[in-house]
Design a protein around this motif. Structure first.
Motif, PDB file in Angstrom:
ATOM      1  N   THR A 285       0.951  -1.022   0.296  1.00 45.11           N
ATOM      2  CA  THR A 285      -0.019   0.075   0.052  1.00 45.11           C
ATOM      3  C   THR A 285       0.728   1.317   0.022  1.00 45.11           C
ATOM      4  N   THR A 286       1.970   1.281   0.631  1.00 46.46           N
ATOM      5  CA  THR A 286       2.808   2.267   0.686  1.00 46.46           C
ATOM      6  C   THR A 286       3.765   2.389  -0.243  1.00 46.46           C
ATOM      7  N   ALA A 287       3.883   1.484  -1.171  1.00 47.82           N
ATOM      8  CA  ALA A 287       4.611   1.570  -2.671  1.00 47.82           C
ATOM      9  C   ALA A 287       4.171   2.774  -3.451  1.00 47.82           C
ATOM     10  N   LEU A 288       4.620   4.123  -3.164  1.00 47.38           N
ATOM     11  CA  LEU A 288       4.213   5.023  -4.009  1.00 47.38           C
ATOM     12  C   LEU A 288       5.705   5.674  -4.468  1.00 47.38           C
ATOM     13  N   PRO A 289       5.422   5.907  -5.915  1.00 45.18           N
ATOM     14  CA  PRO A 289       6.947   6.192  -6.533  1.00 45.18           C
ATOM     15  C   PRO A 289       6.924   7.913  -6.278  1.00 45.18           C
ATOM     16  N   ASP A 290       8.004   8.344  -6.112  1.00 47.79           N
ATOM     17  CA  ASP A 290       8.368   9.623  -6.207  1.00 47.79           C
ATOM     18  C   ASP A 290       9.073   9.848  -7.585  1.00 47.79           C
ATOM     19  N   VAL A 291       8.654  10.850  -8.396  1.00 51.50           N
ATOM     20  CA  VAL A 291       9.031  11.164  -9.703  1.00 51.50           C
ATOM     21  C   VAL A 291       9.695  12.598  -9.805  1.00 51.50           C
ATOM     22  N   ARG A 292      10.928  12.805 -10.275  1.00 51.73           N
ATOM     23  CA  ARG A 292      11.077  13.982 -10.529  1.00 51.73           C
ATOM     24  C   ARG A 292      11.969  14.247 -11.792  1.00 51.73           C
ATOM     25  N   ASP A 293      11.872  15.652 -12.003  1.00 50.80           N
ATOM     26  CA  ASP A 293      12.688  15.558 -13.647  1.00 50.80           C
ATOM     27  C   ASP A 293      14.060  15.787 -13.362  1.00 50.80           C
ATOM     28  N   ALA A 294      14.902  16.041 -14.652  1.00 47.48           N
ATOM     29  CA  ALA A 294      16.105  16.385 -14.468  1.00 47.48           C
ATOM     30  C   ALA A 294      16.728  17.396 -13.618  1.00 47.48           C
ATOM     31  N   GLU A 295      15.906  18.457 -13.512  1.00 47.68           N
ATOM     32  CA  GLU A 295      16.190  19.573 -12.515  1.00 47.68           C
ATOM     33  C   GLU A 295      15.768  19.349 -11.112  1.00 47.68           C
ATOM     34  N   GLY A 296      15.105  18.283 -11.070  1.00 42.06           N
ATOM     35  CA  GLY A 296      14.669  18.105  -9.509  1.00 42.06           C
ATOM     36  C   GLY A 296      13.459  18.567  -9.193  1.00 42.06           C
ATOM     37  N   ALA A 297      12.636  19.007 -10.159  1.00 45.20           N
ATOM     38  CA  ALA A 297      11.044  19.407 -10.143  1.00 45.20           C
ATOM     39  C   ALA A 297      10.307  18.327  -9.875  1.00 45.20           C
ATOM     40  N   GLN A 298       9.488  18.520  -8.792  1.00 44.09           N
ATOM     41  CA  GLN A 298       8.513  17.158  -8.710  1.00 44.09           C
ATOM     42  C   GLN A 298       7.390  17.100  -9.595  1.00 44.09           C
ATOM     43  N   ALA A 299       7.207  15.956 -10.179  1.00 38.75           N
ATOM     44  CA  ALA A 299       6.092  15.671 -11.163  1.00 38.75           C
ATOM     45  C   ALA A 299       4.956  15.459 -10.290  1.00 38.75           C
TER      46      ALA A 299
ATOM     47  N   ALA B 171       2.673  13.968 -14.764  1.00 45.40           N
ATOM     48  CA  ALA B 171       2.888  15.117 -15.481  1.00 45.40           C
ATOM     49  C   ALA B 171       4.055  15.833 -15.237  1.00 45.40           C
ATOM     50  N   LEU B 172       5.131  15.885 -16.031  1.00 47.43           N
ATOM     51  CA  LEU B 172       6.278  16.953 -15.905  1.00 47.43           C
ATOM     52  C   LEU B 172       6.071  18.270 -16.470  1.00 47.43           C
ATOM     53  N   PRO B 173       6.526  19.208 -15.856  1.00 47.35           N
ATOM     54  CA  PRO B 173       6.510  20.556 -16.176  1.00 47.35           C
ATOM     55  C   PRO B 173       6.989  20.756 -17.593  1.00 47.35           C
ATOM     56  N   ALA B 174       6.286  21.679 -18.342  1.00 43.81           N
ATOM     57  CA  ALA B 174       6.644  21.923 -19.834  1.00 43.81           C
ATOM     58  C   ALA B 174       8.190  22.234 -20.021  1.00 43.81           C
ATOM     59  N   GLY B 175       8.776  21.403 -21.122  1.00 42.73           N
ATOM     60  CA  GLY B 175      10.197  21.517 -21.182  1.00 42.73           C
ATOM     61  C   GLY B 175      11.046  20.481 -20.681  1.00 42.73           C
ATOM     62  N   ALA B 176      10.295  19.874 -19.649  1.00 44.09           N
ATOM     63  CA  ALA B 176      11.127  18.703 -19.139  1.00 44.09           C
ATOM     64  C   ALA B 176      11.138  17.564 -19.805  1.00 44.09           C
ATOM     65  N   ASP B 177      11.810  17.514 -21.065  1.00 42.88           N
ATOM     66  CA  ASP B 177      11.720  16.493 -21.921  1.00 42.88           C
ATOM     67  C   ASP B 177      13.061  15.534 -21.822  1.00 42.88           C
ATOM     68  N   GLY B 178      13.785  15.866 -20.933  1.00 43.24           N
ATOM     69  CA  GLY B 178      15.209  15.062 -20.693  1.00 43.24           C
ATOM     70  C   GLY B 178      14.920  13.865 -19.875  1.00 43.24           C
ATOM     71  N   GLU B 179      15.786  13.892 -18.958  1.00 44.63           N
ATOM     72  CA  GLU B 179      15.750  12.582 -17.863  1.00 44.63           C
ATOM     73  C   GLU B 179      14.621  12.768 -16.883  1.00 44.63           C
ATOM     74  N   VAL B 180      14.144  11.458 -16.556  1.00 43.15           N
ATOM     75  CA  VAL B 180      13.433  11.719 -15.399  1.00 43.15           C
ATOM     76  C   VAL B 180      13.844  10.432 -14.462  1.00 43.15           C
ATOM     77  N   ARG B 181      13.308  10.807 -13.096  1.00 41.10           N
ATOM     78  CA  ARG B 181      13.989   9.979 -12.173  1.00 41.10           C
ATOM     79  C   ARG B 181      12.798   9.419 -11.164  1.00 41.10           C
ATOM     80  N   LEU B 182      12.645   8.110 -10.821  1.00 48.96           N
ATOM     81  CA  LEU B 182      11.322   7.816 -10.102  1.00 48.96           C
ATOM     82  C   LEU B 182      12.469   6.831  -8.816  1.00 48.96           C
ATOM     83  N   GLU B 183      11.812   7.271  -7.675  1.00 51.77           N
ATOM     84  CA  GLU B 183      12.413   6.454  -6.534  1.00 51.77           C
ATOM     85  C   GLU B 183      11.211   5.877  -5.758  1.00 51.77           C
TER      86      GLU B 183
END
Length: 195
Positions: free
Chosen positions: A121-135, A165-177
């Motif tokens: 139940t607590t397996a919730l992904p934390d996703v951020r773009d290459a700049e560290g902005a939260q998706a 949803a990643l901020p506009a222009g965040a077309d590079g790397e994405v990171r999921l924890e």
């Protein structure tokens, strides 16, 4: 009567003060013993003598970093796979998505190879773009995001899809924890291109 009560209280206070004083002395003696050198070359107070390098401080283990699609296996046999992010088109009822955002969806698979049930139940992904902005998580009528629920029995697997949803222009790397169960397993990080 008042004098007797006053004398009684005075005796109680004196006895209490002596108990506190003895406790303080015992504590100081114990601290002195624990500060004594344990190893050859050590000094009282825990300082390292000149010429001997200090021992490194223990550090918290960094999460493993893998490419999307990789499957780490925990010591007890639990496995987690995060698919490569695929483009996602939210429907008209989407929440968490604004026009111009880059929406992606991943499928997360947890396989319980351990000998006991695990609560995902607590397996919730934390996703951020290459700049560290939260998706932001995307929820819509097409079931863009389907959370994990309940427990996974030994030998069983469970899948869930998560859209972000990643901020506009965040077309590079994405990171999921993600950790398969919060506070029980160490998190793993998956990273890779959005497109």
């Amino acid at each position: 009567m008042t004098i007797a009560v006053s004398v009684t209280w005075l005796v109680v206070l004196v006895v209490a003060a002596r108990v506190v004083e003895r406790t303080d002395e015992a504590t100081r003696d114990q601290e002195a013993v624990s500060a004594a050198p344990d190893e050859p070359g050590a000094t009282a107070g825990g300082e390292t003598p000149p010429g001997i390098p200090p021992e490194p401080e223990p550090t918290e283990a960094e999460p493993a970093v893998l490419a999307f699609g990789a499957t780490p296996t925990y010591e007890d046999g639990v496995k987690v796979t995060v698919s490569k992010p695929a483009p996602y088109r939210p429907d008209a009822f989407a929440a968490g998505y604004e026009k111009g955002d880059t929406a992606v969806r991943v499928t997360i698979t947890i396989v319980n190879g351990s000998g006991k049930a695990i609560d995902v139940t607590t397996a919730l992904p934390d996703v951020r773009d290459a700049e560290g902005a939260q998706a932001s998580a995307v929820f819509d009528g097409s079931r863009a995001t389907e959370m994990f629920r309940g427990k996974v029995l030994p030998g069983k697997r469970v899948k869930a899809g998560f859209a972000f949803a990643l901020p506009a222009g965040a077309d590079g790397e994405v990171r999921l924890e993600l950790a398969p169960q919060l506070l029980v397993y160490e998190p793993t990080i998956w990273t890779g291109p959005v497109k």
